[in-house]
Structures are given as structure tokens and as C-alpha cells.
Design a protein around this motif. Structure first.
Motif, PDB file in Angstrom:
ATOM      1  N   ALA A 116      -2.024  -1.170   7.545  1.00  0.00           N
ATOM      2  CA  ALA A 116      -2.781  -1.756   6.439  1.00  0.00           C
ATOM      3  C   ALA A 116      -2.938  -3.239   6.731  1.00  0.00           C
ATOM      4  O   ALA A 116      -2.132  -3.833   7.463  1.00  0.00           O
ATOM      5  N   GLU A 134      -3.824  -6.133  -2.384  1.00  0.00           N
ATOM      6  CA  GLU A 134      -2.692  -5.367  -1.869  1.00  0.00           C
ATOM      7  C   GLU A 134      -2.058  -6.111  -0.695  1.00  0.00           C
ATOM      8  O   GLU A 134      -2.695  -6.939  -0.046  1.00  0.00           O
ATOM      9  N   ASN A 135      -0.777  -5.786  -0.458  1.00  0.00           N
ATOM     10  CA  ASN A 135      -0.057  -6.311   0.703  1.00  0.00           C
ATOM     11  C   ASN A 135      -0.089  -7.832   0.755  1.00  0.00           C
ATOM     12  O   ASN A 135      -0.467  -8.446   1.754  1.00  0.00           O
ATOM     13  N   SER A 182       0.841  -1.205   0.000  1.00  0.00           N
ATOM     14  CA  SER A 182       0.000   0.000   0.000  1.00  0.00           C
ATOM     15  C   SER A 182       0.872   1.250   0.000  1.00  0.00           C
ATOM     16  O   SER A 182       1.825   1.366   0.772  1.00  0.00           O
ATOM     17  N   ASN A 183       0.534   2.209  -0.858  1.00  0.00           N
ATOM     18  CA  ASN A 183       1.332   3.429  -1.011  1.00  0.00           C
ATOM     19  C   ASN A 183       1.403   4.240   0.273  1.00  0.00           C
ATOM     20  O   ASN A 183       2.416   4.877   0.571  1.00  0.00           O
ATOM     21  N   ASN A 184       0.331   4.240   1.057  1.00  0.00           N
ATOM     22  CA  ASN A 184       0.298   5.089   2.250  1.00  0.00           C
ATOM     23  C   ASN A 184       1.290   4.657   3.314  1.00  0.00           C
ATOM     24  O   ASN A 184       1.689   5.445   4.180  1.00  0.00           O
TER      25      ASN A 184
END
Length: 326
Positions: free
Chosen positions: A224, A231-232, A209-211
Motif C-alpha cells: 500500500a 490511509e497509511n 489499510s485493512n488488506n
């Protein structure tokens, strides 16, 4: 006269049931543990001068470390044999390439029908007192015979259910030993990995995840969930040979992971549950002109799709401290 008739009827009933099975001899190996001969793939139990053995070809994977049930028809390939000796028997009598002359077999029963049933489960260690990790220590194979018929010298003997007992095999050791300073982020993909050059294991997260690596958020943990919305995607791989890593690993950063080296075992992180399990937590701080990202896995459980096994990685595991320029 009535007593005489009753006696004659009783004798007639006994004779009508005489099929060679009346002389029942009970064999019991409950109090002894199962052992294995590595040379001939025989699993056996010894009780004084008695022996009970099972021989199933190795390619049948009867004792594979895989959770579930298997069954094998007793025949000339899948054998069950009971033996009685004239003295105390030892493993050398079964496992030696040339059997010793003594003790000698006084009686042998060969199973000629029935089924060998094997139920396999994972056996776990006690939780690690520091991390809470729970690992698989071994696999237990509970073995029983169903409707087994032994051919004896004086006739057949049948057991509807005969419990052979448990036979344990060791689980593969997963080192899970990662240096936090070895963590890297692929420049060509959003894959985060931790592996040592020359090592045989790798932990990696695809589609991070970009965040999580947002350097504008300092001091406050960013979280996350593992394996959600593609994702992840967390994976652990144990390899057959040592990895060769460059400055930016061609293995973990390739669009399709290479076939070499061979993967001996692969474990996938189970999907996370909000505020409960399967959580990636990253705390970012400044590091000179760049940033330091402390990356933790919290309450993660790994599962192996091939073996049906799971294990708990730990309550809070630091997998790396990633340094970035921005």
C-alpha cells in the motif's frame, strides 16, 4: 595650456567626489571559517590580527535549523563589527566574559546601516552503503551583507555586497532505532506503532489499510502507498522526555494524541508513488496457531513541515514483525 586645463578639471572632479570614502580599505575573510561564541551569541571570523563579528539576539532565531531565507536590518541590536588588533587574536578575545588585556584593539569599524541576509539549507550525509539512507548532517547558513555602511575613524566605507561566508549548525540527531519485536497494533484503532517504554522516539502509521494484515494471503507481499486517501499516515516523533507505555499504549492509541510529552520534532512520510516510493510492504506467514506479519517501509522520504527539510529513510527498512492471533 590644454594639459593644464585637463589637470585642473581632473582635480575638481576628484574633490567633488570626496565624501570620506576615497580611502578604501579592503577586508577579506574568505579563507577562514566562521565560529560561534555560545555565551554571547556572536558569530565571528578571525584572520590573523583581524576580526569580523555578527551579533544578533538569540530570540531572533537567526541560525535556526530551518530551510529558507531571513534578513535583519543592521542597527544597535543586530550588529556587525570589524576590528584590527596589535597582535594575533583568538576566540578568547571575543568569547570570554572578561576580555584579555592583550591583544588590544587598534581600530574598530561599526556597521551603521545595511542588511544581514541569511540563506539556510540542509547538508546531507553520503548514502548509507547498506540501506541507502541519506540523513541531514547539518544546516548551512550562508551569510552576506547588503549595502552595509561601516563607520570608520576616517569616514564611512560602503559595500554594496559583502559575503561573510558560511556558518554551520548541527542537525538534531534522530535515532530511528526501532526493535522489530516492539511493534504493536492498537486494539481501539487501526494504528500501528513502534516505540520503546522509556524511549524518546516513536514511529507510527494511522489508518492502516485493512488488506495489509490480511492473514488469508500467505507468502505473497501485500503493498500500500503511504499517505493516500487518508490511509497509511506515516509519522515519526522525537520527544523531549521518555515515553511511558502500557500494554496498549495510551499515547499512540488515543483518538487525539496527547500533548505530553512535548514533541521536539515531527516528520511525516511523503505520499507514495506506485512502484517507485513511499511503499508499505507486508509479508504474512504462519506462526504456530497465529500469524507473523513482516512489515517493511520501502523508499520512504520524511519531511518536516516546520523546517522545510526532508531526509531519505532507506531503500528497504524492516520496522517490525507483528504477531497476531488471526
Amino acid at each position: 595650456m590644454k594639459k593644464l586645463l585637463l589637470s585642473l578639471v581632473s582635480i575638481a572632479l576628484l574633490n567633488s567626489c570626496d565624501d570620506g570614502n576615497l580611502n578604501i580599505e579592503n577586508i577579506n575573510f574568505d579563507a577562514v571559517s566562521a565560529q560561534e561564541c555560545s555565551l554571547n551569541n556572536v558569530v565571528y571570523k578571525i584572520n590573523g590580527s583581524q576580526l569580523l563579528l555578527i551579533e544578533i539576539p538569540e530570540n531572533s532565531l537567526a541560525y535556526e535549523n530551518k530551510v529558507g531565507d531571513k534578513s535583519f536590518t543592521i542597527n544597535t541590536t543586530n550588529k556587525v563589527i570589524y576590528r584590527s588588533y596589535n597582535n594575533t587574536v583568538s576566540s578568547a578575545s571575543i568569547c570570554s566574559t572578561i576580555p584579555p588585556a592583550s591583544p588590544s584593539v587598534t581600530e574598530e569599524w561599526n556597521a551603521v546601516a545595511g542588511t544581514i541576509s541569511i540563506h539556510t539549507t540542509a547538508i546531507y550525509s553520503a548514502p548509507n552503503t547498506q540501506t541507502g539512507a541519506i540523513k541531514i548532517s547539518k544546516y548551512r547558513h550562508a551569510i552576506s551583507f547588503n549595502n552595509i555602511t561601516f563607520a570608520k575613524p576616517n569616514g564611512n566605507q560602503v559595500y554594496e555586497t559583502f559575503v561573510f561566508g558560511d556558518f554551520d549548525t548541527n542537525a538534531t540527531t534522530l535515532p530511528m532505532n526501532f526493535n522489530p519485536d516492539s511493534i504493536q497494533l492498537c486494539s481501539t484503532s487501526n494504528t500501528l506503532y513502534n516505540a520503546q517504554n522509556g524511549g524518546i522516539e516513536g514511529l507510527f502509521i494511522q489508518n492502516l489499510s485493512n488488506n495489509l494484515l490480511d492473514s488469508s494471503v500467505l507468502g505473497t507481499p501485500k503493498t500500500a502507498l503511504i499517505n493516500t486517501n487518508n490511509e497509511n499516515l506515516l509519522s515519526y516523533r522525537l520527544f523531549s522526555l521518555a515515553l511511558t507505555l502500557g500494554g496498549n499504549s495510551t499515547y499512540f492509541c488515543a483518538s487525539t494524541l496527547p500533548d505530553s510529552p512535548t514533541v521536539n520534532e515531527e516528520w511525516l512520510g511523503q505520499a507514495g508513488v506506485t512502484n517507485t516510493s513511499g511503499i508499505i510492504e507486508v509479508t504474512t506467514s504462519t506462526n504456530g496457531s497465529g500469524f507473523s506479519h513482516s512489515i517493511h517501509l520501502k523508499a520512504v522520504t520524511f519531511s518536516n513541515l516546520l523546517t522545510g527539510s526532508t531526509f531519505y529513510y532507506g531503500d528497504d527498512i524492516l520496522i517490525g514483525t507483528l504477531l497476531t492471533a488471526n
